[in-house]
Design a protein around this motif. Sequence first.
Motif, PDB file in Angstrom:
ATOM      1  N   GLU A 106      57.515  82.970  57.915  1.00 31.85           N
ATOM      2  CA  GLU A 106      58.779  82.373  57.548  1.00 31.85           C
ATOM      3  C   GLU A 106      59.439  81.532  58.593  1.00 31.85           C
ATOM      4  OE1 GLU A 106      62.932  83.777  55.373  1.00 31.85           O
ATOM      5  OE2 GLU A 106      61.709  85.348  56.476  1.00 31.85           O
ATOM      6  N   LEU A 107      59.618  82.382  59.742  1.00 33.09           N
ATOM      7  CA  LEU A 107      60.237  81.624  61.055  1.00 33.09           C
ATOM      8  C   LEU A 107      59.434  80.474  61.377  1.00 33.09           C
ATOM      9  CD1 LEU A 107      61.442  84.805  62.752  1.00 33.09           C
ATOM     10  CD2 LEU A 107      62.891  83.300  61.362  1.00 33.09           C
ATOM     11  N   TYR A 108      58.108  80.601  61.428  1.00 30.34           N
ATOM     12  CA  TYR A 108      57.266  79.494  62.106  1.00 30.34           C
ATOM     13  C   TYR A 108      57.256  78.350  61.180  1.00 30.34           C
ATOM     14  CZ  TYR A 108      53.015  77.544  64.429  1.00 30.34           C
ATOM     15  OH  TYR A 108      52.422  76.592  65.024  1.00 30.34           O
ATOM     16  N   GLY A 109      57.211  78.505  59.782  1.00 29.28           N
ATOM     17  CA  GLY A 109      57.213  77.538  58.735  1.00 29.28           C
ATOM     18  C   GLY A 109      55.695  77.309  58.340  1.00 29.28           C
ATOM     19  N   ALA A 110      54.869  78.379  58.213  1.00 27.21           N
ATOM     20  CA  ALA A 110      53.400  78.376  57.776  1.00 27.21           C
ATOM     21  C   ALA A 110      53.550  79.366  56.612  1.00 27.21           C
ATOM     22  CB  ALA A 110      52.615  78.937  58.950  1.00 27.21           C
ATOM     23  N   GLN A 111      52.218  79.197  56.019  1.00 26.03           N
ATOM     24  CA  GLN A 111      51.984  79.973  54.745  1.00 26.03           C
ATOM     25  C   GLN A 111      51.387  81.290  55.351  1.00 26.03           C
ATOM     26  OE1 GLN A 111      51.354  78.833  51.396  1.00 26.03           O
ATOM     27  NE2 GLN A 111      52.160  77.144  51.693  1.00 26.03           N
ATOM     28  N   VAL A 112      52.062  82.440  54.543  1.00 28.82           N
ATOM     29  CA  VAL A 112      51.415  83.828  54.964  1.00 28.82           C
ATOM     30  C   VAL A 112      50.006  83.748  55.115  1.00 28.82           C
ATOM     31  CG1 VAL A 112      51.668  86.117  54.324  1.00 28.82           C
ATOM     32  CG2 VAL A 112      53.462  84.830  54.213  1.00 28.82           C
ATOM     33  N   ALA A 145      66.123  81.513  66.262  1.00 32.40           N
ATOM     34  CA  ALA A 145      64.933  81.029  65.151  1.00 32.40           C
ATOM     35  C   ALA A 145      65.323  81.477  63.723  1.00 32.40           C
ATOM     36  CB  ALA A 145      63.646  81.979  65.612  1.00 32.40           C
ATOM     37  N   LEU A 146      66.003  82.906  63.881  1.00 36.07           N
ATOM     38  CA  LEU A 146      66.667  83.273  62.560  1.00 36.07           C
ATOM     39  C   LEU A 146      67.633  82.514  61.820  1.00 36.07           C
ATOM     40  CD1 LEU A 146      65.810  85.283  60.194  1.00 36.07           C
ATOM     41  CD2 LEU A 146      67.772  86.889  61.714  1.00 36.07           C
ATOM     42  N   GLN A 153      67.024  77.269  55.170  1.00 37.79           N
ATOM     43  CA  GLN A 153      66.926  77.367  53.978  1.00 37.79           C
ATOM     44  C   GLN A 153      68.056  77.222  52.981  1.00 37.79           C
ATOM     45  OE1 GLN A 153      65.885  81.563  55.034  1.00 37.79           O
ATOM     46  NE2 GLN A 153      63.708  81.149  54.602  1.00 37.79           N
ATOM     47  N   GLN A 154      69.145  77.392  53.690  1.00 35.35           N
ATOM     48  CA  GLN A 154      70.408  77.150  52.874  1.00 35.35           C
ATOM     49  C   GLN A 154      70.603  75.664  52.395  1.00 35.35           C
ATOM     50  OE1 GLN A 154      72.716  79.419  51.536  1.00 35.35           O
ATOM     51  NE2 GLN A 154      73.728  77.556  50.573  1.00 35.35           N
ATOM     52  N   GLN A 155      70.109  74.857  53.503  1.00 32.10           N
ATOM     53  CA  GLN A 155      70.278  73.361  53.261  1.00 32.10           C
ATOM     54  C   GLN A 155      69.389  72.887  52.018  1.00 32.10           C
ATOM     55  OE1 GLN A 155      69.536  71.747  57.178  1.00 32.10           O
ATOM     56  NE2 GLN A 155      71.842  72.059  57.726  1.00 32.10           N
ATOM     57  N   ALA A 156      68.037  73.585  52.003  1.00 32.40           N
ATOM     58  CA  ALA A 156      67.179  73.112  50.976  1.00 32.40           C
ATOM     59  C   ALA A 156      67.348  73.702  49.781  1.00 32.40           C
ATOM     60  CB  ALA A 156      65.542  73.964  51.401  1.00 32.40           C
ATOM     61  N   LYS A 157      68.200  74.661  49.487  1.00 32.95           N
ATOM     62  CA  LYS A 157      68.929  75.410  48.364  1.00 32.95           C
ATOM     63  C   LYS A 157      69.719  74.554  47.803  1.00 32.95           C
ATOM     64  CE  LYS A 157      70.712  79.596  46.452  1.00 32.95           C
ATOM     65  NZ  LYS A 157      71.135  81.061  46.644  1.00 32.95           N
ATOM     66  N   GLU A 158      70.879  74.241  48.766  1.00 33.26           N
ATOM     67  CA  GLU A 158      71.908  73.095  48.295  1.00 33.26           C
ATOM     68  C   GLU A 158      71.377  71.885  47.780  1.00 33.26           C
ATOM     69  OE1 GLU A 158      74.195  73.001  51.806  1.00 33.26           O
ATOM     70  OE2 GLU A 158      74.994  75.230  51.603  1.00 33.26           O
ATOM     71  N   ALA A 159      70.290  71.346  48.362  1.00 36.62           N
ATOM     72  CA  ALA A 159      69.646  70.050  48.125  1.00 36.62           C
ATOM     73  C   ALA A 159      68.982  70.093  46.676  1.00 36.62           C
ATOM     74  CB  ALA A 159      68.766  69.806  49.159  1.00 36.62           C
TER      75      ALA A 159
END
Length: 166
Positions: A106-112, A145-146, A153-159
Amino acid sequence: MRTQKTSNKPKISTRPFYQWKETDDGRYQAWFAVPGLVAEPVRENGKVRLFDTPHAAEFAALKAIYKILTARSVKTSKPDKVRRMTSGEFAAALSEADITATHFAELYGAQVARVLKWIDGVEDIPHAAHVFVRLMARQENYEEALQVTRRAQQQAKEAQNGSADA
């Protein structure tokens, strides 16, 4: 421990783990996990293997951990100018940073799934992931990083909400 709250999903190990469990018939199962993976029983030909003694089960679990931690990575990239981190080193670094593979992803921006492939030794670990996991061992880096991730994440949600309203 730095983990995200999850639902009833299986618990991902943050440290190497092994134990034996006695079965109803008096035999023993060997259970193990490494950081980033869920505990599972030792299997042979796809079936859970049973042992006659707790010592034999414990030894089998330790052998399973050793096999994972010493697995060689499959080379998926061009020759490097830096030494790549091994899967065992990456799993140990996650444990030292006290972060799960899921939260790291999640923090790195990769798929689990990609991070788990690094731990399993299926794919090379990018040098940037090596640097990032080492940085996460320092509390102030983790907190930064958190915060960056939460803002994104908040910006993506707002968008998304903004485009849904349009």
